[in-house]
Design a protein around this motif. Structure first.
Motif, PDB file in Angstrom:
ATOM      1  N   THR A   1      -7.126 -34.030 -11.750  1.00 48.65           N
ATOM      2  CA  THR A   1      -5.705 -33.716 -11.604  1.00 48.65           C
ATOM      3  C   THR A   1      -4.963 -34.128 -12.875  1.00 48.65           C
ATOM      4  O   THR A   1      -5.446 -34.937 -13.664  1.00 48.65           O
ATOM      5  N   GLY A   2      -3.779 -33.555 -13.051  1.00 43.18           N
ATOM      6  CA  GLY A   2      -3.019 -33.849 -14.267  1.00 43.18           C
ATOM      7  C   GLY A   2      -3.725 -33.321 -15.500  1.00 43.18           C
ATOM      8  O   GLY A   2      -3.597 -33.880 -16.601  1.00 43.18           O
TER       9      GLY A   2
ATOM     10  N   GLY B   1      -5.656 -36.414 -18.605  1.00 41.39           N
ATOM     11  CA  GLY B   1      -6.317 -35.379 -17.806  1.00 41.39           C
ATOM     12  C   GLY B   1      -6.878 -34.264 -18.661  1.00 41.39           C
ATOM     13  O   GLY B   1      -7.989 -33.769 -18.422  1.00 41.39           O
TER      14      GLY B   1
ATOM     15  N   GLY C   1      -2.984 -28.920 -11.787  1.00 39.81           N
ATOM     16  CA  GLY C   1      -1.726 -29.276 -12.435  1.00 39.81           C
ATOM     17  C   GLY C   1      -0.636 -28.335 -11.950  1.00 39.81           C
ATOM     18  O   GLY C   1      -0.917 -27.279 -11.374  1.00 39.81           O
TER      19      GLY C   1
ATOM     20  N   HIS D   1      -7.971 -38.803 -10.463  1.00 36.70           N
ATOM     21  CA  HIS D   1      -6.548 -38.500 -10.246  1.00 36.70           C
ATOM     22  C   HIS D   1      -5.741 -39.018 -11.429  1.00 36.70           C
ATOM     23  O   HIS D   1      -5.358 -40.198 -11.475  1.00 36.70           O
ATOM     24  N   CYS D   2      -5.478 -38.137 -12.386  1.00 37.31           N
ATOM     25  CA  CYS D   2      -4.697 -38.489 -13.577  1.00 37.31           C
ATOM     26  C   CYS D   2      -3.232 -38.096 -13.458  1.00 37.31           C
ATOM     27  O   CYS D   2      -2.414 -38.525 -14.279  1.00 37.31           O
ATOM     28  N   ALA D   3      -2.902 -37.258 -12.494  1.00 36.18           N
ATOM     29  CA  ALA D   3      -1.532 -36.753 -12.383  1.00 36.18           C
ATOM     30  C   ALA D   3      -0.556 -37.892 -12.088  1.00 36.18           C
ATOM     31  O   ALA D   3      -0.877 -38.840 -11.375  1.00 36.18           O
TER      32      ALA D   3
ATOM     33  N   PHE E   1       3.706 -39.640 -13.264  1.00 34.97           N
ATOM     34  CA  PHE E   1       4.770 -39.774 -14.246  1.00 34.97           C
ATOM     35  C   PHE E   1       5.332 -41.190 -14.160  1.00 34.97           C
ATOM     36  O   PHE E   1       5.152 -41.897 -13.169  1.00 34.97           O
TER      37      PHE E   1
ATOM     38  N   HIS F   1       1.506 -40.831  -7.207  1.00 37.95           N
ATOM     39  CA  HIS F   1       0.478 -41.777  -7.643  1.00 37.95           C
ATOM     40  C   HIS F   1      -0.414 -42.242  -6.494  1.00 37.95           C
ATOM     41  O   HIS F   1      -1.648 -42.245  -6.640  1.00 37.95           O
TER      42      HIS F   1
END
Length: 249
Positions: A12-13, A19, A37, A88-90, A92, A113
């Motif tokens: 993700t991200g 990501g 994304g 899971h990189c998504a 902000f 997150h």
């Protein structure tokens, strides 16, 4: 350079930052990536930068839409794709001084997150979705080296860290390893904007990146660490918090 041959990973991200770098890393090691994304155009830009671009699948999806996760995993099942890993990189960063914190802006951070991570792992652990493998959650050094005005963000990341330990216990019978990576100062647009905003709020601000012994890290360096955690080389590691923070002491 083929440690991921015949393996598929969901990232993700994937449209930018860590990501994107991780997606390129996996592809360079002959793995297949399912890129998630919100921005379809940026996802396609990532795919164009990857080895064997036609081998990967990009899915434009808002991970805070918790009602339709089956659209993602149903698509993979329809195409007979089983996963070997999830990262899971998504997310902000939002700077929220206590005076403006409220349940709504705090929940936005937890949604992307923490709750998105939990939903992804829940689907990943379902029968027929994965071959076991490795799940990686992304935490932040701010959890361990606090900064002002980041209470909501840090709390969400701390929740991810805590969840990885209990999930490792719960999912080990399914041969799923779960670990978290603590990321320090990384050269991405998101971290740069966050540092600038904190500095504007408090005149005494000292960027903790200046205390990283190895300096600011690149997304590629973090991707190398995550790649290791996805590979068989880390097959004896689960339920752990791995620091990739440039030695912030």
């Amino acid at each position: 350079m083929s440690k991921f041959r015949d393996r598929t990973f969901l990232v993700t991200g994937a449209s930018s930052g860590i990501g994107r770098a991780l997606s390129q890393n996996i592809a360079a090691n002959d793995g297949r990536v399912i890129l998630i994304g919100r921005n379809k155009e940026k996802l396609n830009e990532t795919v164009d930068l990857m080895k064997n671009p036609g081998n990967h699948i990009s899915i434009s999806y808002d991970l805070t839409d918790f009602e339709h996760y089956m659209d993602i995993f149903g698509k993979l099942k329809k195409e007979n794709i089983k996963l070997d890993g999830l990262v899971h990189c998504a997310g902000f960063t939002e700077i929220l001084p206590l005076r403006i914190m409220n349940p709504n802006n705090t929940l936005k951070l937890f949604n992307i997150h923490y709750f998105a991570f939990i939903e992804l792992v829940k689907f990943y652990a379902r029968k027929g979705v994965s071959n076991g493998g490795s799940v990686v959650g992304i935490s932040a050094i701010n959890v361990h080296t606090p900064q002002k005005c980041m209470t909501a963000y840090v709390s969400a990341k701390a929740a991810v860290e805590a969840a990885c330990k209990t999930l490792a216990l719960e999912l080990s019978p399914k041969n799923i390893r779960v670990n978290s990576i603590v990321v320090g100062g990384v050269n991405t647009n998101m971290s740069e904007k966050a540092s600038e905003l904190i500095a504007s709020i408090e005149t005494s601000y000292e960027n903790p990146v200046s205390r990283q012994l190895l300096g600011i890290q690149s997304p590629n360096q973090i991707a190398d660490v995550i790649s290791f955690m996805l590979s068989d080389e880390s097959s004896c590691i689960t339920g752990r918090t791995i620091y990739a923070d440039g030695g912030l002491l």
